[in-house]
Write a protein that holds these residues in place. Structure first.
Motif, PDB file in Angstrom:
ATOM      1  N   LEU A   1      -8.898  18.453 -19.282  1.00 30.74           N
ATOM      2  CA  LEU A   1      -9.088  18.984 -19.774  1.00 30.74           C
ATOM      3  C   LEU A   1      -8.542  20.590 -19.955  1.00 30.74           C
ATOM      4  N   LYS A   2      -8.031  20.810 -19.481  1.00 27.48           N
ATOM      5  CA  LYS A   2      -7.936  22.419 -19.074  1.00 27.48           C
ATOM      6  C   LYS A   2      -6.252  22.482 -19.655  1.00 27.48           C
ATOM      7  N   LYS A   3      -5.581  21.422 -19.294  1.00 25.59           N
ATOM      8  CA  LYS A   3      -4.346  21.323 -20.056  1.00 25.59           C
ATOM      9  C   LYS A   3      -4.377  21.038 -21.554  1.00 25.59           C
ATOM     10  N   VAL A   4      -5.467  20.680 -22.577  1.00 21.26           N
ATOM     11  CA  VAL A   4      -5.260  20.923 -23.285  1.00 21.26           C
ATOM     12  C   VAL A   4      -5.433  21.990 -24.474  1.00 21.26           C
ATOM     13  N   ALA A   5      -4.068  22.373 -25.354  1.00 19.37           N
ATOM     14  CA  ALA A   5      -3.662  23.428 -26.171  1.00 19.37           C
ATOM     15  C   ALA A   5      -4.441  24.054 -26.295  1.00 19.37           C
ATOM     16  N   ASP A   6      -4.648  25.068 -26.450  1.00 17.19           N
ATOM     17  CA  ASP A   6      -5.536  26.367 -27.460  1.00 17.19           C
ATOM     18  C   ASP A   6      -4.794  27.027 -28.588  1.00 17.19           C
TER      19      ASP A   6
ATOM     20  N   ILE B   1     -11.310  34.585 -26.355  1.00 19.52           N
ATOM     21  CA  ILE B   1     -11.402  33.276 -25.953  1.00 19.52           C
ATOM     22  C   ILE B   1     -12.651  33.401 -25.058  1.00 19.52           C
ATOM     23  N   THR B   2     -13.782  33.196 -24.847  1.00 14.16           N
ATOM     24  CA  THR B   2     -14.330  32.828 -23.213  1.00 14.16           C
ATOM     25  C   THR B   2     -14.738  32.035 -22.409  1.00 14.16           C
ATOM     26  N   TYR B   3     -14.473  30.744 -23.433  1.00 16.28           N
ATOM     27  CA  TYR B   3     -14.610  29.706 -22.795  1.00 16.28           C
ATOM     28  C   TYR B   3     -12.959  29.091 -22.868  1.00 16.28           C
ATOM     29  N   GLY B   4     -12.494  27.939 -22.317  1.00 18.05           N
ATOM     30  CA  GLY B   4     -11.004  27.525 -21.967  1.00 18.05           C
ATOM     31  C   GLY B   4     -11.514  25.961 -22.831  1.00 18.05           C
ATOM     32  N   PRO B   5     -10.850  25.317 -23.054  1.00 17.71           N
ATOM     33  CA  PRO B   5     -10.852  23.371 -23.618  1.00 17.71           C
ATOM     34  C   PRO B   5     -11.994  23.066 -22.777  1.00 17.71           C
ATOM     35  N   GLU B   6     -11.412  22.687 -21.552  1.00 13.76           N
ATOM     36  CA  GLU B   6     -12.173  22.275 -20.587  1.00 13.76           C
ATOM     37  C   GLU B   6     -14.019  22.317 -20.547  1.00 13.76           C
ATOM     38  N   VAL B   7     -14.597  23.782 -20.971  1.00 10.67           N
ATOM     39  CA  VAL B   7     -16.079  23.856 -21.285  1.00 10.67           C
ATOM     40  C   VAL B   7     -16.201  22.710 -22.721  1.00 10.67           C
ATOM     41  N   LEU B   8     -15.144  23.472 -23.773  1.00 12.14           N
ATOM     42  CA  LEU B   8     -15.533  23.183 -25.070  1.00 12.14           C
ATOM     43  C   LEU B   8     -15.313  21.632 -25.007  1.00 12.14           C
ATOM     44  N   LEU B   9     -15.065  21.294 -24.658  1.00 13.21           N
ATOM     45  CA  LEU B   9     -14.640  19.592 -24.435  1.00 13.21           C
ATOM     46  C   LEU B   9     -15.208  19.202 -24.174  1.00 13.21           C
ATOM     47  N   PHE B  10     -16.071  19.077 -22.420  1.00 14.20           N
ATOM     48  CA  PHE B  10     -16.881  18.673 -21.822  1.00 14.20           C
ATOM     49  C   PHE B  10     -17.948  18.901 -22.404  1.00 14.20           C
TER      50      PHE B  10
ATOM     51  N   PHE C   1     -12.808  25.785 -32.495  1.00 13.64           N
ATOM     52  CA  PHE C   1     -12.216  25.132 -31.530  1.00 13.64           C
ATOM     53  C   PHE C   1     -11.274  24.191 -32.146  1.00 13.64           C
ATOM     54  N   LEU C   2     -12.575  23.106 -32.006  1.00 14.71           N
ATOM     55  CA  LEU C   2     -11.859  21.346 -32.668  1.00 14.71           C
ATOM     56  C   LEU C   2     -11.686  21.502 -33.954  1.00 14.71           C
ATOM     57  N   SER C   3     -12.161  23.186 -35.242  1.00 13.11           N
ATOM     58  CA  SER C   3     -10.935  22.548 -36.556  1.00 13.11           C
ATOM     59  C   SER C   3      -9.606  22.394 -35.809  1.00 13.11           C
ATOM     60  N   GLY C   4      -9.141  23.497 -35.217  1.00  9.75           N
ATOM     61  CA  GLY C   4      -7.522  23.961 -35.449  1.00  9.75           C
ATOM     62  C   GLY C   4      -6.794  22.841 -34.444  1.00  9.75           C
ATOM     63  N   LEU C   5      -7.697  22.128 -33.363  1.00 14.22           N
ATOM     64  CA  LEU C   5      -7.350  21.480 -32.174  1.00 14.22           C
ATOM     65  C   LEU C   5      -6.229  20.154 -33.014  1.00 14.22           C
TER      66      LEU C   5
ATOM     67  N   VAL D   1      -4.539  16.865 -32.887  1.00 14.85           N
ATOM     68  CA  VAL D   1      -4.901  15.219 -32.651  1.00 14.85           C
ATOM     69  C   VAL D   1      -4.234  15.255 -31.712  1.00 14.85           C
ATOM     70  N   ASN D   2      -2.825  15.565 -31.155  1.00 17.07           N
ATOM     71  CA  ASN D   2      -1.583  14.764 -29.722  1.00 17.07           C
ATOM     72  C   ASN D   2      -2.122  15.425 -28.598  1.00 17.07           C
ATOM     73  N   GLU D   3      -2.879  16.516 -29.090  1.00 18.15           N
ATOM     74  CA  GLU D   3      -3.657  17.229 -27.536  1.00 18.15           C
ATOM     75  C   GLU D   3      -4.749  16.230 -27.186  1.00 18.15           C
ATOM     76  N   LEU D   4      -5.374  15.646 -27.822  1.00 16.95           N
ATOM     77  CA  LEU D   4      -6.658  14.386 -27.685  1.00 16.95           C
ATOM     78  C   LEU D   4      -5.770  13.167 -26.685  1.00 16.95           C
ATOM     79  N   GLU D   5      -4.953  13.487 -27.756  1.00 20.38           N
ATOM     80  CA  GLU D   5      -4.369  11.547 -27.618  1.00 20.38           C
ATOM     81  C   GLU D   5      -3.581  12.144 -26.267  1.00 20.38           C
ATOM     82  N   LYS D   6      -2.834  13.128 -25.633  1.00 16.76           N
ATOM     83  CA  LYS D   6      -2.494  12.544 -24.266  1.00 16.76           C
ATOM     84  C   LYS D   6      -3.122  12.252 -23.683  1.00 16.76           C
ATOM     85  N   LEU D   7      -4.542  13.119 -23.542  1.00 22.91           N
ATOM     86  CA  LEU D   7      -5.511  13.120 -22.464  1.00 22.91           C
ATOM     87  C   LEU D   7      -6.330  11.280 -21.837  1.00 22.91           C
ATOM     88  N   GLU D   8      -5.638  10.312 -22.735  1.00 23.89           N
ATOM     89  CA  GLU D   8      -6.010   9.543 -23.342  1.00 23.89           C
ATOM     90  C   GLU D   8      -4.662   8.310 -22.574  1.00 23.89           C
TER      91      GLU D   8
END
Length: 90
Positions: free
Chosen positions: A4-9, A16-25, A75-79, A81-88
């Protein structure tokens, strides 16, 4: 959870106060617990025990509170979708 930390922000790094891992988790936890609204999520999760447990799962010693739903929505509005597909694939 390290993936989750590897998702581009896309957000400006100086704000930034919270990294992508906190937001996504946090969003994953919301969905797993069946909470219907983002507002309810912010109210339900920002309790000491929940914050402490999320910090442990993510390996964060300095987590003092969980992000407000506006922060997550931003965060989600600018994410990309390919970043989430990489997680799969990981």
């Amino acid at each position: 959870m390290n993936n989750l930390k590897k998702v581009a922000d896309h957000r400006h790094q100086s704000y930034i106060t919270y990294g992508p891992e906190v937001l996504l988790f946090t969003m994953m936890l919301k969905n797993m617990t069946g909470l219907k609204s983002m507002r309810n999520m912010s109210e339900s999760f920002n309790k000491e025990e929940c914050i402490k447990n999320v910090g442990k799962v993510l390996g964060l010693d300095s987590l003092e509170e969980l992000p407000h739903y506006d922060t997550i929505n931003d965060f989600l509005s600018g994410l990309d979708v390919n970043e989430l597909e990489k997680l799969e694939r990981i």
